[in-house]
Design an enzyme around this catalytic site. Structure first.
Site, PDB file in Angstrom:
ATOM      1  N   HIS A   1     -32.406  39.416   4.993  1.00  0.00           N
ATOM      2  CA  HIS A   1     -32.910  39.445   6.221  1.00  0.00           C
ATOM      3  C   HIS A   1     -33.221  40.992   6.566  1.00  0.00           C
ATOM      4  O   HIS A   1     -32.458  41.711   6.498  1.00  0.00           O
ATOM      5  CB  HIS A   1     -31.975  38.735   7.177  1.00  0.00           C
TER       6      HIS A   1
ATOM      7  N   HIS B   1     -30.252  28.317   6.188  1.00  0.00           N
ATOM      8  CA  HIS B   1     -28.838  28.576   6.182  1.00  0.00           C
ATOM      9  C   HIS B   1     -28.225  27.146   6.091  1.00  0.00           C
ATOM     10  O   HIS B   1     -28.088  26.617   7.179  1.00  0.00           O
ATOM     11  CB  HIS B   1     -28.404  29.526   7.139  1.00  0.00           C
TER      12      HIS B   1
ATOM     13  N   HIS C   1     -36.048  29.341   3.599  1.00  0.00           N
ATOM     14  CA  HIS C   1     -35.119  30.010   4.598  1.00  0.00           C
ATOM     15  C   HIS C   1     -34.470  28.891   5.355  1.00  0.00           C
ATOM     16  O   HIS C   1     -34.723  28.552   6.513  1.00  0.00           O
ATOM     17  CB  HIS C   1     -35.848  30.959   5.508  1.00  0.00           C
TER      18      HIS C   1
ATOM     19  N   GLU D   1     -35.871  41.171  11.845  1.00  0.00           N
ATOM     20  CA  GLU D   1     -35.661  40.025  12.773  1.00  0.00           C
ATOM     21  C   GLU D   1     -35.198  40.724  13.980  1.00  0.00           C
ATOM     22  O   GLU D   1     -36.082  40.451  14.924  1.00  0.00           O
ATOM     23  CB  GLU D   1     -34.666  39.043  12.112  1.00  0.00           C
TER      24      GLU D   1
ATOM     25  N   ASP E   1     -34.503  28.030   9.300  1.00  0.00           N
ATOM     26  CA  ASP E   1     -33.462  29.000   9.601  1.00  0.00           C
ATOM     27  C   ASP E   1     -32.027  28.261   9.839  1.00  0.00           C
ATOM     28  O   ASP E   1     -31.391  28.000   8.847  1.00  0.00           O
ATOM     29  CB  ASP E   1     -33.722  29.988  10.854  1.00  0.00           C
ATOM     30  N   ASP E   2     -31.749  27.865  11.087  1.00  0.00           N
ATOM     31  CA  ASP E   2     -30.577  27.007  11.442  1.00  0.00           C
ATOM     32  C   ASP E   2     -30.995  25.799  12.072  1.00  0.00           C
ATOM     33  O   ASP E   2     -30.649  25.887  13.554  1.00  0.00           O
ATOM     34  CB  ASP E   2     -29.568  27.802  12.030  1.00  0.00           C
TER      35      ASP E   2
END
Ligand code: ADE
Ligand code: ZN
Length: 356
Positions: free
Chosen positions: A214, A36, A34, A217, A295-296
């Protein structure tokens, strides 16, 4: 030596101190499922690409941009994340972004990575989808050749846009079918339930693509259920709000449905107030196939190892058994071949042999 009894989650396991556990968290092999790739764009690279491409930025400096990374929820993050991606124009830009991620992943002992990318963020600005995919794919090939990291690309549909736009995107990606392993669903969750994308996910699955989404969340447990029942996904990204439904937790555990959990993201986007409040220990104790991911990372303060360390530091009930389980889950949940999974699991067992 500071012996911590909480590290002995498994009967017969050897206790190890927290510093030794941190060291194991850093050095053990793991998969990241996961991430991005646009969320790995560090402010320094944003400024470099802006200059290279003559793109004007709303912030005068790297420091000013970084200072703006104070988010109150998912949408407040997405607004700045999409603005950051506006510097990406050429195949070289996409390659450079992904290569920077792979170098960091290699340092964190990531041996397999499945990267999300958001083509609509780029095609809506006039960048051809082939430019995006070719740049990312070339970085994946170089990651395998030079770093020994196996990598795949997952094309995500932006859920705040229409399903027709997602279908157009899938069709535009068809010439590059062999360069992607699956489809996903991201962006603003609330008000955009998975069932809005039923047709495009059916089309993607008919093409033999893997499916993830997703869900849970910021959205309710019902979104996790419709991702499973309507989109027929093979993994849930985030999914942490499943804890609000004991029946759903039991279903996820019984089916070993993976959850790609992103602890630092959950704190930065105010899903939990502090890391000590994170529900990861509950998910693991319930037998879920939970994994840790970044994630980011450029926006949330750290890459995968930082996520592991921050989580284990704040939650002393997580010990060596949970560390091993999370990394094993990452291989189990990946879309790699059974043979590759078995090889990485053997490496993992070797890394933990002295500690478990
Ligand atoms: N796109 C990038 N990061 C995301 C996240 N955490 N949730 C939804 N969409 C995203
Ligand atoms: Zn995400």
């Amino acid at each position: 030596m500071n012996i911590d009894a909480s590290a002995t989650a498994q009967p017969g396991a050897h206790p190890i101190d927290r510093e030794a556990l941190r060291s194991l968290l850093r050095s053990a092999p793991k998969a990241e499922l996961h991430i991005h790739i646009e969320g790995s764009l560090e402010p320094e690279l944003i400024f470099k690409l802006a200059q290279r491409n003559g793109v004007a930025l709303a912030y005068p400096s790297v420091e000013a941009l970084r200072a703006a990374y104070a988010f109150t929820d998912l949408q407040s993050f997405l607004d700045i994340y999409y603005a950051g991606a506006s510097v990406l124009l050429t195949e070289a830009d996409f390659f450079d972004m992904a290569w920077a991620y792979f170098e960091r992943a290699a340092a964190d002992h990531v041996v397999h990575a499945e990267l999300f990318f958001d083509p609509q963020t780029h095609t809506d600005r006039g960048v051809a989808i082939g430019v995006v995919i070719n740049g990312l794919h070339r970085a994946c090939q170089q990651a395998q050749a030079q770093l020994g990291i196996s990598a795949g690309l997952i094309l995500c549909f932006l859920r705040h846009l229409s399903e027709d736009a997602a279908i157009t995107t899938l069709q535009a990606a068809l010439p590059y079918r062999d360069q992607i392993i699956g489809v996903g669903l991201d962006s603003s969750e609330r008000g955009h339930p998975p069932e809005k994308f039923a047709r495009v996910f059916a089309q993607a699955r008919a093409l033999g693509l893997h499916a993830v989404a997703h869900a849970g969340e910021e959205g309710p447990p019902a979104y996790i259920e419709s991702a499973l029942d309507v989109l027929q996904v093979e993994r849930i990204d985030h999914g942490v709000r499943c804890v609000e439904s004991p029946a759903l937790v039991a279903r996820l555990a019984a089916s070993r449905m993976p959850l790609t959990v992103c602890p630092l993201s959950n704190i930065k986007l105010c899903v939990y107030k502090t890391m000590a409040d994170h529900q990861l220990p509950t998910l693991l104790a319930a037998g879920l196939c939970a994994t840790i991911n970044s994630d980011d990372p450029a926006y949330f303060g750290g890459y995968i190892n930082h996520n592991f360390i921050a989580t284990f530091d704040a939650l002393p009930q997580l010990g060596v058994q949970e560390a091993w389980q999370l990394m094993r889950n990452s291989f189990e949940a990946s879309f790699a071949s059974d043979q590759a999974k078995a090889g990485w699991m053997a490496q993992l067992d070797e890394a933990f042999a002295a500690a478990r």
